[in-house]
Each structure stands twice: as structure tokens, then as C-alpha cells.
Design an enzyme around this catalytic site. Structure first.
Site, PDB file in Angstrom:
ATOM      1  N   ASP A 149       1.040  -1.140   0.184  1.00 34.98           N
ATOM      2  CA  ASP A 149       0.346   0.159   0.026  1.00 34.98           C
ATOM      3  C   ASP A 149       1.080   0.851  -0.037  1.00 34.98           C
ATOM      4  OD1 ASP A 149      -2.355   1.340   0.548  1.00 34.98           O
ATOM      5  OD2 ASP A 149      -2.872   1.036   1.869  1.00 34.98           O
ATOM      6  N   GLY A 188      -5.166   3.282  -7.267  1.00 37.99           N
ATOM      7  CA  GLY A 188      -5.216   3.351  -9.257  1.00 37.99           C
ATOM      8  C   GLY A 188      -4.310   4.898  -9.700  1.00 37.99           C
ATOM      9  N   ASN A 190      -1.527   6.755 -11.845  1.00 35.48           N
ATOM     10  CA  ASN A 190      -0.111   6.999 -12.800  1.00 35.48           C
ATOM     11  C   ASN A 190      -1.307   5.505 -13.629  1.00 35.48           C
ATOM     12  OD1 ASN A 190       0.805   8.828 -11.150  1.00 35.48           O
ATOM     13  ND2 ASN A 190       2.745   7.730 -11.311  1.00 35.48           N
ATOM     14  N   ASP A 209     -10.287   4.543  -1.661  1.00 36.15           N
ATOM     15  CA  ASP A 209     -11.132   3.686  -0.046  1.00 36.15           C
ATOM     16  C   ASP A 209     -12.694   3.225  -0.711  1.00 36.15           C
ATOM     17  OD1 ASP A 209      -8.406   3.204   0.734  1.00 36.15           O
ATOM     18  OD2 ASP A 209      -8.653   3.454   2.280  1.00 36.15           O
TER      19      ASP A 209
HETATM   20  C1  GLA Z   1      -5.874   2.139   2.884  1.00 33.79           C
HETATM   21  C2  GLA Z   1      -5.986   1.656   1.683  1.00 33.79           C
HETATM   22  C3  GLA Z   1      -7.161   0.253   2.398  1.00 33.79           C
HETATM   23  C4  GLA Z   1      -6.475   0.076   3.626  1.00 33.79           C
HETATM   24  C5  GLA Z   1      -5.619   1.811   4.751  1.00 33.79           C
HETATM   25  C6  GLA Z   1      -4.610   0.517   6.084  1.00 33.79           C
HETATM   26  O1  GLA Z   1      -6.255   2.992   3.007  1.00 33.79           O
HETATM   27  O2  GLA Z   1      -6.322   1.808   0.622  1.00 33.79           O
HETATM   28  O3  GLA Z   1      -7.327  -0.485   2.197  1.00 33.79           O
HETATM   29  O4  GLA Z   1      -5.139  -0.902   3.495  1.00 33.79           O
HETATM   30  O5  GLA Z   1      -4.907   1.977   3.757  1.00 33.79           O
HETATM   31  O6  GLA Z   1      -4.564   0.992   6.671  1.00 33.79           O
END
Ligand code: GLA
Length: 387
Positions: A149, A188, A190, A209
């Protein structure tokens, strides 16, 4: 090398070794990954016990039997690095190897989470400058899936560095020789779909998210996915984020619409609810075999939009047996009849139509099919042209 139209066996062998192992990537996630992830419901209160409970439930409630396999820990498991620089888990996860063994003992696989940045999105230790070491650690614990992430990586990398930052971990995972599904999460940016597979990604988030409400599902599922279908296929999938089925105040129809769309999108199916405590109707939505078969179809084609008119959307997905899955979506506030032009969907002559949610053959139709679809709901059809 002779100027021949074919290579000698030794050259062939060398070039096979040198080529990125796309075949290995495809084998690892030949169909979109299915499982569960802790984030949507448990957030940072995830513990070893929560993960074991999810694995127990998945192995015994029928989800395992229909293809759910990965039990994925999201953010917040990390402790500090020890004197060798190895990442340790925090007090909520006393023994990662024992946890992985437990999940494997249920016939399932287990996933973990990190960031290419110094910190994860929740402020825990990331993998920045420890990529190989972390990949080896995950492999030695027995992990089978990594969600990676972006989070604080924005403070140490330029956004154009994204492919290289992801490739670093992609290469590190490959070097462990353990098959580990690599899930890219950078919302999503780049045009990740253009390079995600080349850095070793088996799936990449295409969206911000998801949240457990109807508007979020509509916004992510309908607005941002059409047109990305050419980037998806066996081993490399677009990921419109995890399922919210059973979370928040989503009605059964809204949950059905969510699941229908994700299956037509050939999206990863990662449940995000409390698997040990859900209503039978929710379990039925998550485990409907005929609906899941659309998502998991071995041809690996992502569906696309055929019609958008006011509250109505119609999406189609080609299946391996030459049939089409067709979703009739009513996003509006009252029940409405939806008519699909079968010819526009590529079906000439007559066709048999089956309602996949209720496992019912509806008959033989030609040119058009019409059905009443309740408010905020969807119907999923399998349409097979008559021979
Ligand atoms: C980001 C991700 C989520 C989750 C959180 C965890 O927002 O997009 O899917 O993994 O971090 O902190």
C-alpha cells in the site's frame, strides 16, 4: 546466432529463463483471488484471534468450498524491527509463523500487508529500504499474499517512481521462490493498469477506498471501471477494492447489486465482514456458486458496460463456454422493467436465459429480454445462444 526463423533449444532455454515469468504470475492468480481481509470491518483492532476466527469460519461455513482461500491481515500487525532489521509483529500477533501454520492447517492460505514507504497508512512500520528482508521474512513465516500500500511512500518517492518502487518488492517476492500473490494498492494512480503486471502485480487497486454504503459502491463500481477490461486477464486483475457485503446498513438488494457488479468485473472477491457472525442471507450472497462462477470464469475476461440510461446499467461478460453473463442493474429508487437488446449483446437468433441468483431457467428468447428489477438491485443472467 544463425539468421534462422527459429531459435536453437539452448537459446530458447536461455530466453525462457530471462523472460519475466508471466506464466508463473498467471498460475498464481489464474482467476481473481478470493478470500477475506481484516480492514473493512476490523481496521486496526485486528488480532491473531480475529484472524483465526475468520479462518475457522471460512473453512466451515461453505465459503472455502466455493473458492474463498486467502485469509488476509491488513494494516496494523507490525511491531518494530529487531537488531538485525527484521520486522517483528506487535503484541496483538504473538507468533506470525504459528498463525500462518494454523490457517494452512485449515486448508487455506494467508496474506499480509506492508507499504513501500517508511510507514503504513495507519502509521506502522513500512518496508522502505527493507524490501528484500521483509519479503524473506514473509516467506519464512509462510505467507502467500502481500498487499503493498503506497501510503507514506509519497514522502520518499516521486509519483513517477511508483513502478520502480513496486517492482523492487515484486522482484524481492519472486526471489523468495515462494508463490506469493502480489497486490498493488495505490488507489489507481499513474494508470497502474498499464504497468501493474510488468512489476509482478497479480492485482492492482483501481479506486480510492470503498466504504460500506450504497453511494461508495456505485461510485467505485460503475464510474471507474468501464474501459479497464483490456488490462485484466489470468494472473493480473483490476481491483475495485474489497467487498462490503454484510457491512454497514446495506440492504440485501444493495449487497446483491454489489456482488453482481464485482463478479461481472472479474474483481478479486475479498469479503470484509465478520465471517463468524453473519446472517444466512449474507452468507448466501457470498457463496452463490452460479454467481461466483461468473467472477471465476476461466476465460478471465472482465465485463464491460453495454447500456447506461438514467438509473439503468447493463453490463456483459463473455464466458468460456461461449455464453454471456449479463447484469441488469437498477440503481434507482423504484422498481423498474429493464429490457436488454440481446443482439446488441452479441446474441443472434434464439437464446436460453438462466437467472443465476435464483438458479432458475427462464426460457428461450429472441432479440429482447425484459425483467422487472427491484430498486437498488440487480439481476444476473446467463445467456446461451441456441445452436
Ligand atoms: C489504505 C488502503 C486500505 C487499507 C488502509 C489501511 O487506505 O487503501 O485498503 O489497507 O490503507 O491503513
Amino acid at each position: 546466432m544463425k539468421a534462422l526463423g527459429f531459435a536453437t533449444p539452448s537459446i530458447l532455454l536461455l530466453s525462457l529463463i530471462a523472460t519475466p515469468p508471466v506464466w508463473a504470475q498467471a498460475r498464481l492468480a489464474a482467476t481473481p483471488p478470493m478470500g477475506w481481509n481484516s480492514w473493512n470491518l476490523f481496521g486496526c483492532s485486528v488480532t491473531d484471534a480475529v484472524v483465526r476466527t475468520a479462518a475457522d469460519a471460512m473453512a466451515s461455513n461453505g465459503m472455502g468450498k466455493v473458492g474463498y482461500k486467502y485469509v488476509n491481515i491488513d494494516d496494523c500487525w507490525q511491531g518494530h524491527r529487531n537488531e538485525k532489521g527484521d520486522i517483528e509483529s506487535n503484541e496483538r500477533f504473538p507468533d506470525m509463523k504459528a498463525l500462518a501454520d494454523y490457517v494452512h492447517g485449515k486448508g487455506l492460505k494467508i496474506g499480509i500487508y506492508s507499504s513501500p514507504g517508511p510507514k503504513t497508512c495507519a502509521g506502522y512500520e513500512g518496508s522502505y529500504q527493507h524490501e528484500e528482508q521483509d519479503a524473506e521474512r514473509y516467506a519464512s513465516w509462510g505467507f502467500d499474499y502481500l498487499k503493498y500500500d503506497w501510503c507514506s511512500a509519497r514522502s520518499v518517492y516521486k509519483s513517477t517512481d511508483m513502478p520502480a518502487a513496486y517492482k523492487k518488492m515484486g522482484d524481492a517476492l519472486k526471489a523468495t521462490k515462494r508463490p506469493i500473490v502480489f497486490s498493488l494498492c495505490q488507489y489507481g494512480h499513474n494508470s497502474v493498469w498499464e504497468w501493474g503486471a510488468s512489476v509482478g502485480g497479480n492485482l492492482w487497486r483501481t479506486t480510492t477506498d470503498i466504504q460500506a454504503n450504497y453511494n461508495s459502491i456505485l461510485a467505485l463500481g460503475f464510474a471507474e471501471q468501464d474501459g479497464l477490461e483490456r488490462y485484466a486477464g489470468p494472473g493480473h486483475w483490476n481491483d475495485p477494492d474489497m467487498l462490503e457485503v454484510g457491512n454497514g446498513k446495506l440492504s440485501l438488494d444493495e449487497n446483491r447489486l454489489h456482488m453482481t457488479l464485482w463478479c461481472l468485473l472479474a474483481a478479486p472477491l475479498l469479503a470484509g465482514n465478520d465471517l463468524s457472525n453473519m446472517k444466512p442471507e449474507i452468507l448466501a450472497i457470498l457463496t452463490n456458486r452460479e454467481v461466483i462462477a461468473v467472477d471465476q470464469d476461466p476465460l478471465g475476461v472482465q465485463g464491460h458496460r453495454l447500456v447506461q440510461e438514467g438509473p439503468i446499467d447493463i453490463w456483459v461478460k463473455k464466458l468460456k463456454d461461449d455464453s454471456e453473463a449479463i447484469g441488469l442493474f437498477n440503481k434507482g429508487e423504484s422498481a423498474t422493467p429493464i429490457t436488454v437488446d440481446l443482439v446488441a449483446a452479441g446474441i443472434l437468433g434464439t437464446a436460453t436465459i438462466r437467472d443465476l441468483w435464483v438458479h432458475q431457467d427462464l426460457g428461450t428468447f429472441s432479440r429482447i429480454f425484459t425483467a422487472m428489477v427491484p430498486r437498488r438491485s440487480a439481476m444476473l443472467l446467463k445467456v446461451q445462444q441456441s445452436r
